[in-house]
Design an enzyme around this catalytic site. Structure first.
Site, PDB file in Angstrom:
ATOM      1  N   GLY B  42     -56.577  -3.141  -9.933  1.00 41.19           N
ATOM      2  CA  GLY B  42     -55.268  -3.765  -9.803  1.00 41.19           C
ATOM      3  C   GLY B  42     -54.838  -4.340 -11.143  1.00 41.19           C
ATOM      4  CG  LEU B  43     -51.077  -6.480 -11.554  1.00 40.61           C
ATOM      5  CD1 LEU B  43     -50.145  -7.666 -11.352  1.00 40.61           C
ATOM      6  CD2 LEU B  43     -50.428  -5.472 -12.494  1.00 40.61           C
ATOM      7  N   GLY B  45     -57.896  -5.699 -13.143  1.00 42.75           N
ATOM      8  CA  GLY B  45     -58.857  -4.666 -13.517  1.00 42.75           C
ATOM      9  C   GLY B  45     -58.278  -3.641 -14.481  1.00 42.75           C
ATOM     10  CG  HIS B 266     -45.721 -15.595   1.703  1.00 46.48           C
ATOM     11  ND1 HIS B 266     -44.432 -15.532   2.166  1.00 46.48           N
ATOM     12  CD2 HIS B 266     -45.651 -15.405   0.373  1.00 46.48           C
ATOM     13  CE1 HIS B 266     -43.619 -15.305   1.138  1.00 46.48           C
ATOM     14  NE2 HIS B 266     -44.330 -15.228   0.041  1.00 46.48           N
ATOM     15  CB  SER B 284     -39.975 -10.953  -1.911  1.00 49.97           C
ATOM     16  OG  SER B 284     -39.808 -11.867  -2.970  1.00 49.97           O
ATOM     17  NE  ARG B 337     -45.376 -17.817  -2.279  1.00 48.44           N
ATOM     18  CZ  ARG B 337     -45.848 -16.761  -2.904  1.00 48.44           C
ATOM     19  NH1 ARG B 337     -47.148 -16.548  -2.950  1.00 48.44           N
ATOM     20  NH2 ARG B 337     -45.040 -15.918  -3.491  1.00 48.44           N
ATOM     21  CG  HIS B 408     -49.095 -13.704   0.548  1.00 50.98           C
ATOM     22  ND1 HIS B 408     -48.829 -12.357   0.545  1.00 50.98           N
ATOM     23  CD2 HIS B 408     -48.642 -14.177  -0.624  1.00 50.98           C
ATOM     24  CE1 HIS B 408     -48.232 -12.050  -0.594  1.00 50.98           C
ATOM     25  NE2 HIS B 408     -48.124 -13.112  -1.319  1.00 50.98           N
ATOM     26  CG  LEU B 448     -47.278 -10.155  -9.749  1.00 49.59           C
ATOM     27  CD1 LEU B 448     -45.898  -9.508  -9.839  1.00 49.59           C
ATOM     28  CD2 LEU B 448     -48.277  -9.150  -9.212  1.00 49.59           C
TER      29      LEU B 448
END
Lengths: 258, 644
Positions: B42-43, B45, B266, B284, B337, B408, B448
């Site tokens: 993912g981001l 890795g 979430h 979102s 959240r 989430h 992210l």
């Protein structure tokens, strides 16, 4: 939204592995809720099979939000099923009716060999991306993001190409099993952006050549890919790719780094 | 072992610069003598693997999906934060740091969070250079939007598909290195153990999901970038395959697990429809910028609506309770959240929920459409509205969305020091897999940011310091630890395949999910947690006595894949409950009913609980040992969070 249940007849492709021959197996799916997603329907079928001690149906899936591109399935002759602009995981059973027969097959393409049941090997797509689907910048040492203004229209157009989820429906939909929609989407994203210009011609060459090497077919502009693409990748990408490829071949040929 | 966080000396703003200078470097010619294993693409890795390979290291990547591009980072919708202050609205590195510390309810390390805010600006530059098509203004510059828990617009986005575009950017950088021969990519491979030699991580054991081959891979360092453990709840917004197995097996080899009870629920997900449900879909929270959250003012109106006696349009404006705007006038619908989720639950508990089950609240765009026009709303949120329509068969342009909280993200994870190294030397954890930056609650658009910060800008510096201490010898593959660990994994696989009971793996997983959601979900109390502990222990017995695993090892085997993961989730579930029991305070996503303010908000207990709870595995069915890392705050004043 009102929930009802229905009974369905599934004709599912079962294949033990890459080497053995596959066949259709008929399974009755009973009491399926219209609120279920297509894959949840298969989950229910698999739970029943497991309880009976039979091997559950193997299919690829992961995010179930229509974005990872892992789910596939050729449903009643259409990649990702009857609903337009959606992936199999986002297809709901309300798109079907009680008593219907549903034929479920894997993607069919020589470059996508079946691994088991409904799962195919799509690593050819990765290899095409590896051949040139990038801008050659290392981490660090790049300019401030706002040093490079990009007209909104261009940025939006590049985004439209960049949304490809790499599922392979375009290949499955094409009678020639062509991967041109997939390849052209990535080539277009970079061709439209200033960041992609430095390697524009070598990228087009490298990716097209890898695509050919993988055994995907040619494009005969039937537009089946565009019609079945779950995220609306446009055929104009293919035109742009062809233009760049021929431009590269005839006028700007560069050494492609293999 | 004493937990040493290795936080550098010096003023907050200089710590990372000083630390980078003090870290030992690996000579360019020596980098090629090292192999680094990266698990997960993912981001975190993909960015780590690409950046390390660019530096000259040899990298091996592993993912369970058929392609590195499928990792679940791809599903992140809303955006990525960065302290660019492009909007001239008062943002700064310090403000992003402050918001993140406060948003995390003062349960994260100052130094880590400051570094995160500091490198956030580099991430945007990097992604733009890669050709990531972020949203832009007509002048050609980058657009920003505001996001939950922040009063500045610092979120960069690519329509509702930011995670996809960032991941495809990192994937492209990874592909370039695969093409260059610096990265070897293993897909459809699952990591099942860490190989330990003299107390250091020296490799991993994997199962090839296609052939069943159980293989060992050696490396000088191992990076776990394997995401979070939200699927312990069965229903979550995680992808179906997301699992804790890699992290859990590392935990059993000595990596401490920190703050496992910190889970994020979430607020804006599509509500559950029935027992067949396999996962939940997030809408979102950027939607909360323009959508207004409400429920009927009274229980009676809500009941009529649920029974279909009245329509939504029959409810007059004065009979609608915009509860977030009412209770939190300064943040309104943009409260963090955890606060938004708890309030939605409260409305449902009061009998004012909507939808057939009553477990939903409205998110209404009527005002936004009136103010901005349908076209503008479509341009901003089109794909989210489409997704909602696909799933619910209701048109959100015409009627309010129904939303409800869902699991989430998990803030807890493997304990790491400032260098992102776990308590096992040579084993690192990046991204959601570690515990480090979000404290007890993560702010929107920060996941992210953290994944890419760890991968692009932290690990390339810190891993070198460890590698130089090893000398330049290859890892000794003939060490018996490799074969020994491989055999243990094989034995475990065979044990699973021998299970021939009456329950399916999903039966057990669903039961576990119910226990966790009921007793260790949005609100927790002593009695419920004690009960959950007993139930999980019983469930563990049920799994090993009565589950059925079909087929053989040497094939794509769905039931075997799931069984291994669920066995680990059960053990993790018990640790989460232990951690929640231990923490007798409310903070962020961890709400202990015994610890609330008079108006029902989470009440921290800084005197007793301003620490990281790091748990040490001591053996099967043995209680884990708690280690405390005190949290020291020198740059922010601890206050009770208020969004009023």
């Amino acid at each position: 939204m009102s929930e009802t249940t229905m009974n369905l007849t599934l004709k599912i492709w079962r294949q033990k592995n890459q080497n053995e021959k596959g066949r259709f197996v008929t399974i009755e799916a009973k009491g399926i809720s219209t609120d279920m997603s297509f894959l949840e329907m298969l989950d229910v079928v698999n739970e029943d099979l497991t309880r009976k001690g039979e091997d559950p149906i193997y299919f690829d899936h992961d995010c179930r939000e229509g974005i990872c591109g892992m789910c596939s399935l050729y449903i009643n002759g259409q990649p990702h099923g009857p609903k337009h602009g959606t992936t199999t995981c986002q297809l709901h059973m309300r798109s079907f009716h009680d008593g219907q027969t549903i034929v479920i097959e894997p993607w069919r393409a020589a470059a996508f060999p079946v691994l088991k049941d409904l799962a195919v090997d799509r690593t050819a797509f990765d290899r095409i991306q590896q051949a040139g689907g990038y801008v050659s910048v290392n981490t660090g040492g790049v300019p401030d993001a706002n040093c490079l203004p990009i007209p909104k229209v261009k940025a939006d157009e590049a985004f439209e190409s960049a949304t490809c989820i790499g599922c392979g429906a375009c290949v499955a939909a094409c009678k020639n099993a062509s991967a041109m929609l997939f390849v052209s989407a990535k080539i277009s994203q970079y061709a439209l952006l200033p960041q992609g210009q430095a390697e524009r011609w070598s990228r087009a060459q490298a990716m097209v050549e890898q695509m050919d090497a993988e055994g995907f077919g040619a494009c005969t502009v039937t537009k089946a890919c565009e019609a079945e693409c779950p995220v609306g990748i446009k055929l104009t990408n293919i035109a742009r790719m062809n233009r760049d490829y021929f431009n590269a071949k005839f006028f700007k040929e560069e050494t492609v780094h293999h | 072992m004493i937990l040493d966080s290795k936080i550098p000396e010096g003023p907050l703003a200089e710590k990372w610069s000083r630390h980078k200078f003090n870290l030992k470097l690996v000579n360019p010619a020596n980098k090629r003598k090292f192999t680094i294993i990266v698990v997960g693409t993912g981001l975190a890795g993909a960015s780590a693997a690409a950046s390390l390979a660019e530096l000259g290291y040899n990298v091996k990547t592993f993912c369970y999906q058929d392609s590195p591009r499928r990792a679940h980072s791809i599903a992140a919708q809303g955006g990525i934060n960065a302290a660019k202050n492009y909007q001239n609205d008062g943002d700064s590195v310090f403000r992003l740091f402050y918001d993140t510390i406060k948003g995390g309810d003062y349960r994260a390390r100052e130094a880590n969070v400051y570094r995160l805010a500091e490198v956030s600006v580099n991430i945007i530059d990097q992604c733009v250079a890669q050709g990531v098509p972020f949203a832009r203004e007509y002048g050609g510059l980058l657009d920003n939007r505001s996001f939950g828990g922040a009063q500045v617009s610092r979120t960069f986005y690519a329509r509702g598909q930011t995670g996809q575009q960032l991941l495809l950017g990192a994937y492209s950088a990874l592909n370039r290195q695969i093409h260059a021969g610096k990265v070897t990519s293993y897909t459809r491979h699952e990591m099942l153990d860490v190989v330990m030699i003299d107390g250091h991580a020296k490799g991993i054991i994997t199962r090839d999901l296609k052939t069943g081959a159980i293989e060992s891979h050696e490396g000088h360092a191992v990076l776990l970038c394997t995401g979070g453990y939200g699927n312990v709840f069965f229903l979550s917004t995680n992808a179906m395959g997301c699992n804790v197995t890699a992290a859990w097996r590392a935990h059993k080899r000595g990596a401490y697990f920190a703050n496992p009870c910190y889970t994020q629920i979430h607020p804006t997900c599509i509500p559950v429809t029935g027992d067949h449900q396999s996962k939940l879909t997030l809408m979102s929270e950027s939607l909360r910028n323009d959508g207004r959250v409400w429920v009927p003012k009274t229980k009676e109106i809500a009941e009529k609506l649920r029974k279909g006696q009245i329509k939504i349009s029959d409810i007059k404006e004065e009979d609608r309770d915009y509860f977030l705007e009412r209770k939190y006038p300064s943040f309104g619908n943009l409260v963090p959240r955890d606060v938004a989720s708890r309030n939605a639950k409260q409305m449902a508990d009061e009998g004012r929920g909507v939808g057939a089950t009553g477990l939903a609240v409205f998110l209404d765009f009527a005002d936004a459409i009136k103010r901005l026009g349908e076209d503008t709303v479509r341009a901003k949120y089109g794909n989210l509205f489409d997704m909602y329509y696909q799933i619910t068969d209701e048109n959100p342009y015409k009627q309010p969305m129904r939303i409800y909280p869902a699991v989430h993200y998990t803030m807890g994870g493997l304990w790491v020091d400032y260098n992102l190294m776990t308590s096992i030397p040579g084993l690192y954890a990046l991204g959601e897999c570690n515990f480090s930056d979000h404290g007890a609650n993560r702010l929107g658009a920060s996941a992210l940011m953290q994944g890419l910060a760890d991968g692009y800008f932290v690990i390339p510096y810190t891993v070198g310091d460890y590698l130089t201490s090893l000398g330049f010898k290859p890892v000794d593959k003939s060490n018996p630890a490799f074969e020994q660990t491989r055999l243990e994994v094989e034995e475990n696989v065979n044990k699973l395949l021998s299970l021939k009971g009456s329950k399916t793996v999903d039966d057990i997983h669903k039961k576990l999910g119910h226990i966790m959601w009921e007793y260790c979900g949005m609100a927790r109390n002593e009695e419920g947690l004690m009960k959950a502990k007993g139930l999980i222990q019983e469930l563990k017995k049920e799994f090993w006595n009565d589950v059925t695993v079909l087929g053989e090892n040497e094939e794509l085997n769905l039931s075997l894949e799931k069984a291994g993961r669920v066995a680990d989730f059960i053990e993790l579930g018990e640790l989460m409950v232990d951690d929640a029991l231990n923490r007798r305070e409310s903070c962020g996503g961890h709400f202990r009913e015994e610890s609330a303010t008079a108006d029902g908000e989470a009440k921290r207990d800084d005197e007793h609980y301003a620490y990281v709870a790091a748990w040490e595995y001591t053996g099967d069915n043995q209680p884990e040992v708690l280690h405390k890392e005190p949290l020291v705050f020198e740059n922010v004043k601890l206050t009770q969070r208020s969004y009023k």
